[in-house]
Design a protein around this motif. Structure first.
Motif, mmCIF file in Angstrom:
data_model
loop_
_atom_site.group_PDB
_atom_site.id
_atom_site.type_symbol
_atom_site.label_atom_id
_atom_site.label_comp_id
_atom_site.label_asym_id
_atom_site.label_seq_id
_atom_site.Cartn_x
_atom_site.Cartn_y
_atom_site.Cartn_z
ATOM 1 N N ILE A 30 0.922 -1.211 -0.306
ATOM 2 C CA ILE A 30 0.379 0.111 -0.085
ATOM 3 C C ILE A 30 0.880 1.238 -0.097
ATOM 4 C CG2 ILE A 30 -0.526 0.152 2.788
ATOM 5 C CD1 ILE A 30 -2.999 0.984 1.423
ATOM 6 N N VAL A 31 0.503 1.628 -0.969
ATOM 7 C CA VAL A 31 1.551 3.419 -1.168
ATOM 8 C C VAL A 31 0.364 4.518 -0.192
ATOM 9 C CG1 VAL A 31 3.195 4.960 -2.554
ATOM 10 C CG2 VAL A 31 2.283 2.565 -3.020
ATOM 11 N N PHE A 32 1.190 5.702 0.557
ATOM 12 C CA PHE A 32 0.221 6.858 0.916
ATOM 13 C C PHE A 32 1.108 7.613 1.645
ATOM 14 C CE2 PHE A 32 1.741 3.493 4.375
ATOM 15 C CZ PHE A 32 1.783 4.106 5.705
ATOM 16 N N THR A 33 0.504 8.750 1.776
ATOM 17 C CA THR A 33 1.531 10.197 1.759
ATOM 18 C C THR A 33 1.251 10.206 3.961
ATOM 19 O OG1 THR A 33 0.111 11.268 0.346
ATOM 20 C CG2 THR A 33 1.116 11.870 2.009
ATOM 21 N N HIS A 34 2.278 9.936 4.263
ATOM 22 C CA HIS A 34 2.842 9.994 5.746
ATOM 23 C C HIS A 34 3.351 11.080 5.780
ATOM 24 C CE1 HIS A 34 3.321 8.664 9.497
ATOM 25 N NE2 HIS A 34 4.641 8.957 9.386
ATOM 26 N N GLN A 35 3.394 12.214 6.805
ATOM 27 C CA GLN A 35 4.098 13.617 6.675
ATOM 28 C C GLN A 35 4.690 13.826 5.573
ATOM 29 O OE1 GLN A 35 7.644 11.920 9.367
ATOM 30 N NE2 GLN A 35 6.126 11.587 11.588
ATOM 31 N N SER A 69 -11.364 10.095 6.010
ATOM 32 C CA SER A 69 -12.582 8.911 4.967
ATOM 33 C C SER A 69 -11.788 9.841 3.263
ATOM 34 C CB SER A 69 -13.715 9.310 5.527
ATOM 35 O OG SER A 69 -13.946 7.812 4.615
ATOM 36 N N GLY A 70 -11.546 8.431 2.598
ATOM 37 C CA GLY A 70 -11.647 8.770 1.265
ATOM 38 C C GLY A 70 -10.216 8.617 0.834
ATOM 39 N N VAL A 71 -8.874 8.805 1.781
ATOM 40 C CA VAL A 71 -8.123 9.551 1.486
ATOM 41 C C VAL A 71 -7.522 7.786 0.336
ATOM 42 C CG1 VAL A 71 -6.554 7.635 3.065
ATOM 43 C CG2 VAL A 71 -5.073 9.918 2.311
ATOM 44 N N VAL A 72 -6.719 9.674 -0.522
ATOM 45 C CA VAL A 72 -6.139 8.907 -1.931
ATOM 46 C C VAL A 72 -4.540 8.057 -1.707
ATOM 47 C CG1 VAL A 72 -5.210 9.398 -4.314
ATOM 48 C CG2 VAL A 72 -7.405 10.104 -3.739
ATOM 49 N N VAL A 73 -5.039 6.280 -2.112
ATOM 50 C CA VAL A 73 -4.128 5.299 -1.741
ATOM 51 C C VAL A 73 -3.200 4.871 -3.711
ATOM 52 C CG1 VAL A 73 -4.476 4.951 0.577
ATOM 53 C CG2 VAL A 73 -5.148 3.787 -0.818
ATOM 54 N N TYR A 97 -10.758 3.544 3.164
ATOM 55 C CA TYR A 97 -12.100 3.796 3.805
ATOM 56 C C TYR A 97 -11.567 3.306 5.416
ATOM 57 C CZ TYR A 97 -14.112 5.873 -0.271
ATOM 58 O OH TYR A 97 -14.397 7.693 -1.118
ATOM 59 N N MET A 98 -11.744 3.756 6.487
ATOM 60 C CA MET A 98 -12.047 2.650 7.095
ATOM 61 C C MET A 98 -13.248 1.748 7.726
ATOM 62 S SD MET A 98 -8.911 2.635 9.252
ATOM 63 C CE MET A 98 -9.446 2.283 10.439
ATOM 64 N N VAL A 99 -13.325 0.726 7.722
ATOM 65 C CA VAL A 99 -14.370 -0.337 7.625
ATOM 66 C C VAL A 99 -14.806 -0.052 8.968
ATOM 67 C CG1 VAL A 99 -15.292 -2.218 7.502
ATOM 68 C CG2 VAL A 99 -13.620 -1.632 6.153
ATOM 69 N N GLU A 100 -15.960 0.519 9.102
ATOM 70 C CA GLU A 100 -16.716 0.509 10.941
ATOM 71 C C GLU A 100 -17.834 0.380 11.179
ATOM 72 O OE1 GLU A 100 -17.604 5.005 10.758
ATOM 73 O OE2 GLU A 100 -15.128 5.796 10.887
ATOM 74 N N ASN A 101 -18.859 -0.532 9.936
ATOM 75 C CA ASN A 101 -19.767 -1.118 10.416
ATOM 76 C C ASN A 101 -18.855 -2.762 11.082
ATOM 77 O OD1 ASN A 101 -21.200 -3.737 9.402
ATOM 78 N ND2 ASN A 101 -22.747 -2.135 9.218
ATOM 79 N N ALA A 102 -20.116 -2.529 12.625
ATOM 80 C CA ALA A 102 -18.951 -3.864 13.627
ATOM 81 C C ALA A 102 -19.227 -4.951 12.420
ATOM 82 C CB ALA A 102 -19.889 -3.728 14.862
ATOM 83 N N ALA A 103 -20.808 -5.886 12.309
ATOM 84 C CA ALA A 103 -20.134 -6.850 11.330
ATOM 85 C C ALA A 103 -19.229 -7.057 10.291
ATOM 86 C CB ALA A 103 -22.076 -7.188 10.708
ATOM 87 N N ASP A 104 -19.103 -6.077 9.465
ATOM 88 C CA ASP A 104 -17.933 -6.327 8.300
ATOM 89 C C ASP A 104 -17.454 -6.059 8.688
ATOM 90 O OD1 ASP A 104 -20.280 -5.537 6.178
ATOM 91 O OD2 ASP A 104 -20.011 -3.879 6.562
ATOM 92 N N VAL A 105 -16.497 -5.466 10.001
ATOM 93 C CA VAL A 105 -14.844 -5.871 10.941
ATOM 94 C C VAL A 105 -15.671 -7.254 11.153
ATOM 95 C CG1 VAL A 105 -13.975 -4.912 12.579
ATOM 96 C CG2 VAL A 105 -15.059 -3.433 10.758
ATOM 97 N N ALA A 106 -16.192 -7.712 11.517
ATOM 98 C CA ALA A 106 -15.815 -9.388 12.806
ATOM 99 C C ALA A 106 -15.967 -9.676 11.110
ATOM 100 C CB ALA A 106 -17.245 -9.368 13.064
ATOM 101 N N ARG A 107 -16.279 -9.828 10.131
ATOM 102 C CA ARG A 107 -16.189 -10.916 9.152
ATOM 103 C C ARG A 107 -14.687 -9.941 8.432
ATOM 104 N NH1 ARG A 107 -17.264 -10.897 2.893
ATOM 105 N NH2 ARG A 107 -17.672 -8.687 2.588
ATOM 106 N N TYR A 108 -14.145 -9.143 8.760
ATOM 107 C CA TYR A 108 -12.934 -9.148 7.768
ATOM 108 C C TYR A 108 -11.962 -9.792 8.762
ATOM 109 C CZ TYR A 108 -14.745 -6.549 3.929
ATOM 110 O OH TYR A 108 -15.713 -6.192 2.708
ATOM 111 N N LEU A 109 -11.760 -9.422 9.695
ATOM 112 C CA LEU A 109 -10.720 -10.016 11.507
ATOM 113 C C LEU A 109 -11.380 -11.745 10.877
ATOM 114 C CD1 LEU A 109 -11.831 -8.214 14.058
ATOM 115 C CD2 LEU A 109 -10.365 -7.877 12.509
#
Length: 161
Positions: A30-35, A69-73, A97-109
Motif C-alpha cells: 500500500i502506498v500512501f502519504t505520511h508526513q 475518510s476517502g484518502v487517495v492511496v 476508508y476505515m470499515v466501521e460497520n461492526a458486522a463487516d469488521v467481524a467478517r474481515y477479522l
C-alpha cells in the motif's frame, strides 16, 4: 540486454483480469502519504466485491491516514519470475476508508489472517478508481505454456496496448 529479455512483450490487462490476479496473491504494497512524503508498506489482503481489504493496527501510519475518510492511496501486487522474466504487475489507485460497520469488521477479522504480530483490529477498504495491469509475455513461448507465467491470464482475456 540479454537474449532472454529480447523476446518479452508487455501486454495490458483488463480491469477484471487485474482483480482476478490480485485475488490470487496474498500480499501487496500500500502506498500512501505520511508526513507529506510517500510511504510504502507490505500488507496482506483480500479482494472483496472488487475492493481490496487489509487489516492494520491503531498505531499504524496507514490507519491514521485512512481515518481521513476517502484518502487517495495506491496498491500494488505482482508475481514476477526473476529467472525467466515472466509475470505480471497490477496497480490500483483509489480511496481508502476505515470499515466501521461492526458486522463487516467481524467478517474481515475472520477472513484476513495478518502476517505480523499484534492487535490487528483495524480494517481498511480500498475502493479502486483506476486499475492498471501489465503482463510480461515470452513471444518465443519456449519457457512456459503459451509464453505466460503460471497463473497468468489466458490469451483471450488480455488487451494488447
Amino acid at each position: 540486454m540479454t537474449d532472454t529479455m529480447k523476446a518479452r512483450r508487455l501486454n495490458q490487462l483488463s480491469r477484471q483480469e487485474c482483480l482476478r490476479l490480485l485475488a490470487g496473491v496474498p500480499m501487496g504494497r500500500i502506498v500512501f502519504t505520511h508526513q507529506a512524503l510517500p510511504a510504502i508498506r507490505p500488507v496482506n489482503h483480500i479482494v472483496d466485491d472488487g475492493d481490496i481489504v487489509i487489516r492494520s493496527h491503531r498505531a499504524a501510519a496507514i490507519t491514521a491516514v485512512a481515518h481521513r475518510s476517502g484518502v487517495v492511496v495506491a496498491y500494488e501486487a505482482d508475481a514476477i519470475d526473476p529467472e525467466r522474466h515472466l509475470g505480471w504487475s497490477v496497480i490500483v489507485t483509489g480511496r481508502a476508508y476505515m470499515v466501521e460497520n461492526a458486522a463487516d469488521v467481524a467478517r474481515y477479522l475472520e477472513l484476513i489472517d495478518p502476517w505480523v504480530e499484534g492487535d490487528m483490529d483495524q480494517v481498511i477498504r480500498i475502493h479502486p478508481e483506476i486499475i492498471t495491469g501489465f503482463e510480461l509475455i515470452d513471444d518465443s513461448a519456449g519457457g512456459s505454456v503459451d509464453g505466460r507465467f503460471p497463473g497468468a491470464p489466458s490469451p483471450n482475456s488480455r488487451n494488447t496496448p
